[in-house]
Write an enzyme that holds these catalytic residues in place. Sequence first.
Site, PDB file in Angstrom:
ATOM      1  CB  SER A  67     -33.196  16.945   3.393  1.00 18.14           C
ATOM      2  OG  SER A  67     -32.527  17.938   4.362  1.00 18.14           O
ATOM      3  CE  LYS A 110     -30.798  20.476   1.693  1.00 16.81           C
ATOM      4  NZ  LYS A 110     -31.842  19.596   1.847  1.00 16.81           N
TER       5      LYS A 110
END
Length: 201
Positions: A67, A110
């Site tokens: 991701s 993230k």
Amino acid sequence: MQPQDNPDIPHAPEPQPEAGQLIPRPDTSPRNVSTLGLWLRDLLVSTAASVLIITFLYQPVRVEGTSMLPRLEDSDRLFINKFVYHIAAIARGDVVVFHYPRDPEKSYIKRVIALPGDRLRIDHGVVWLNGKSQPEPYVPEEYSDSRSMAEMVVPEGAYFMMGDHRSISSDSREFGPVERSLIYGKAVFVYWPTRDAGVVR
């Protein structure tokens, strides 16, 4: 013929040290032993300092998933700084590690997109903060998506996170803003594999 000492002839007295004068003592230790001792001392100090730095400041972690492509790949090893957010504020664009809000036993990595109090909306993949579209050079076109999200205000004490590979990332668009108490480190440096080594930006 060499002259002999005459015990009846007094020798000149040796000079006496003045009050407060230091008389250096001769160094009787072998030079190689002294050098080895200094080397061992420096080695022990360096080792102790490295252990303290790794234990209290940095932690090695392994990336699982894709991701955060293209910067972070699956199975990359990197160091995270566990101390920096005790003395500095979390900033937009930081890549952080946090406990997953729905299962604190898991950790996610993230990028911070919005800070507490920011007005955020996403329009066909374009992020708007406080009325301005945001340039995101860390998201290549092939990793972008066309998802939209209605405007929201990020709650106090929380941060909005997104992965750089927008089309596959599970992030705050799904599980919401992340509480500050769940964030425990900033990604700083990839050390393995060597082809990916470098500062995380």
